[in-house]
Design a protein around this motif. Sequence first.
Motif, PDB file in Angstrom:
ATOM      1  N   ILE A  48       0.841  -1.204   0.000  1.00 41.49           N
ATOM      2  CA  ILE A  48       0.000   0.000   0.000  1.00 41.49           C
ATOM      3  C   ILE A  48       0.875   1.252   0.000  1.00 41.49           C
ATOM      4  O   ILE A  48       0.670   2.183  -0.785  1.00 41.49           O
ATOM      5  CB  ILE A  48      -0.955  -0.005   1.208  1.00 41.49           C
ATOM      6  CG1 ILE A  48      -1.994  -1.116   1.062  1.00 41.49           C
ATOM      7  CG2 ILE A  48      -1.647   1.353   1.365  1.00 41.49           C
ATOM      8  CD1 ILE A  48      -2.847  -1.333   2.305  1.00 41.49           C
ATOM      9  N   ALA A  49       1.874   1.267   0.883  1.00 36.15           N
ATOM     10  CA  ALA A  49       2.777   2.410   0.953  1.00 36.15           C
ATOM     11  C   ALA A  49       3.584   2.553  -0.337  1.00 36.15           C
ATOM     12  O   ALA A  49       3.768   3.660  -0.857  1.00 36.15           O
ATOM     13  CB  ALA A  49       3.710   2.267   2.142  1.00 36.15           C
ATOM     14  N   GLY A  50       4.067   1.424  -0.873  1.00 38.99           N
ATOM     15  CA  GLY A  50       4.852   1.464  -2.103  1.00 38.99           C
ATOM     16  C   GLY A  50       4.061   1.988  -3.279  1.00 38.99           C
ATOM     17  O   GLY A  50       4.586   2.744  -4.111  1.00 38.99           O
ATOM     18  N   GLU A  76       6.530  15.055   2.162  1.00 38.17           N
ATOM     19  CA  GLU A  76       5.162  14.688   2.511  1.00 38.17           C
ATOM     20  C   GLU A  76       4.879  13.240   2.129  1.00 38.17           C
ATOM     21  O   GLU A  76       4.028  12.577   2.742  1.00 38.17           O
ATOM     22  CB  GLU A  76       4.177  15.614   1.809  1.00 38.17           C
ATOM     23  CG  GLU A  76       4.269  15.602   0.284  1.00 38.17           C
ATOM     24  CD  GLU A  76       3.388  16.654  -0.353  1.00 38.17           C
ATOM     25  OE1 GLU A  76       2.153  16.493  -0.289  1.00 38.17           O
ATOM     26  OE2 GLU A  76       3.933  17.628  -0.907  1.00 38.17           O
ATOM     27  N   VAL A  77       5.606  12.691   1.150  1.00 36.48           N
ATOM     28  CA  VAL A  77       5.429  11.293   0.765  1.00 36.48           C
ATOM     29  C   VAL A  77       5.895  10.383   1.890  1.00 36.48           C
ATOM     30  O   VAL A  77       5.233   9.389   2.215  1.00 36.48           O
ATOM     31  CB  VAL A  77       6.169  10.981  -0.550  1.00 36.48           C
ATOM     32  CG1 VAL A  77       6.185   9.484  -0.823  1.00 36.48           C
ATOM     33  CG2 VAL A  77       5.511  11.707  -1.707  1.00 36.48           C
ATOM     34  N   ASP A  78       7.048  10.704   2.505  1.00 36.71           N
ATOM     35  CA  ASP A  78       7.527   9.921   3.652  1.00 36.71           C
ATOM     36  C   ASP A  78       6.441   9.850   4.723  1.00 36.71           C
ATOM     37  O   ASP A  78       6.123   8.761   5.229  1.00 36.71           O
ATOM     38  CB  ASP A  78       8.770  10.571   4.275  1.00 36.71           C
ATOM     39  CG  ASP A  78       9.981  10.571   3.363  1.00 36.71           C
ATOM     40  OD1 ASP A  78      10.922   9.816   3.632  1.00 36.71           O
ATOM     41  OD2 ASP A  78       9.989  11.352   2.400  1.00 36.71           O
ATOM     42  N   ARG A  79       5.899  11.003   5.080  1.00 37.99           N
ATOM     43  CA  ARG A  79       4.953  11.070   6.187  1.00 37.99           C
ATOM     44  C   ARG A  79       3.637  10.360   5.849  1.00 37.99           C
ATOM     45  O   ARG A  79       3.084   9.638   6.681  1.00 37.99           O
ATOM     46  CB  ARG A  79       4.689  12.527   6.558  1.00 37.99           C
ATOM     47  CG  ARG A  79       5.910  13.211   7.186  1.00 37.99           C
ATOM     48  CD  ARG A  79       5.514  14.486   7.907  1.00 37.99           C
ATOM     49  NE  ARG A  79       6.618  15.019   8.687  1.00 37.99           N
ATOM     50  CZ  ARG A  79       7.383  16.045   8.324  1.00 37.99           C
ATOM     51  NH1 ARG A  79       7.146  16.648   7.166  1.00 37.99           N
ATOM     52  NH2 ARG A  79       8.368  16.475   9.095  1.00 37.99           N
ATOM     53  N   SER A 117       0.047   5.516   6.255  1.00 38.95           N
ATOM     54  CA  SER A 117      -0.703   4.400   5.666  1.00 38.95           C
ATOM     55  C   SER A 117      -0.245   3.065   6.247  1.00 38.95           C
ATOM     56  O   SER A 117      -1.062   2.167   6.484  1.00 38.95           O
ATOM     57  CB  SER A 117      -0.560   4.405   4.140  1.00 38.95           C
ATOM     58  OG  SER A 117       0.709   3.913   3.722  1.00 38.95           O
ATOM     59  N   ILE A 118       1.058   2.938   6.489  1.00 40.80           N
ATOM     60  CA  ILE A 118       1.580   1.705   7.093  1.00 40.80           C
ATOM     61  C   ILE A 118       1.021   1.529   8.497  1.00 40.80           C
ATOM     62  O   ILE A 118       0.548   0.446   8.870  1.00 40.80           O
ATOM     63  CB  ILE A 118       3.121   1.737   7.125  1.00 40.80           C
ATOM     64  CG1 ILE A 118       3.692   1.695   5.708  1.00 40.80           C
ATOM     65  CG2 ILE A 118       3.669   0.558   7.949  1.00 40.80           C
ATOM     66  CD1 ILE A 118       5.184   1.988   5.638  1.00 40.80           C
TER      67      ILE A 118
END
Length: 266
Positions: free
Chosen positions: A14-16, A42-45, A50-51
């Motif tokens: 999901i995160a990927g 913001e992608v990291d966060r 989501s994880i």
Amino acid sequence: MHPFLNTAVKAARIAGSFIQRHADRLDTLTVEKKQRNDFVSEVDRQAEDSIIRTLRKAYPSHAILAEESGHSGDGEYQWIIDPLDGTTNYLHGIPHYAVSIALRYRNRIEHAVVYDPAKDEMFSASRGAGATLNNRRIRVSSCKTLEGALLGTGIPFREDQDIDSYMGSLRAFLGPIAGIRRPGSAALDLAYVAAGRFDGYWEAGLHPWDIAAGVLLVREAGGLVTDFEADDHYLDSGNVIAASPKLLKPMLAAVHPHLGKAAQKK
């Protein structure tokens, strides 16, 4: 597949998927500097959020240790998360980064996932059950000496790191080896050792979320992992050597005089 590992794989995918959807619009991302040469987007966060949502839905009582949001909850089970290991690569459009998720139970890593969304490679392992890449068993290389070995490493880039000591360890390897690579993602470096792509790997000053999943991958693939003192305190010290069984001793002999505790006190 163990239910814990299955949930970790689901969370990583999901995160990927989220990370890859934003990979072609990097110029629109909000990026902050955590410290010099260390960035978060913001992608990291959002990938981390989501994880955590996926893990919390399945196991609401488990503790979390995540790179961006830190520690939350208490208990014998703790998920250790790096939502995007290799952020600098990602922000520069270099397709070498990963989602790293590990589950620790009573201070022992039991399950691990390192997912490379750019190449759709899912490395996973459960303690005692071996390591796999896209559901196929993997093993460390059969390399027995430094002669012809291909090593991975991480070059210090922060002001608090000792570049001179690192350069001493780097010089100690020059000569017999085939080469040294610095791809920019500790999680993937360890996964590559597990898959036999690297014969060995060393790096200093890492965080638990950088290496927790990768060290289990290496061990379940038949490799060995130690810190610079030939001990198993790498999650605490952040100093790690991972290699095929015969290669660990010569790697430790090369690294310890420069990066071991005694050397650092000189």
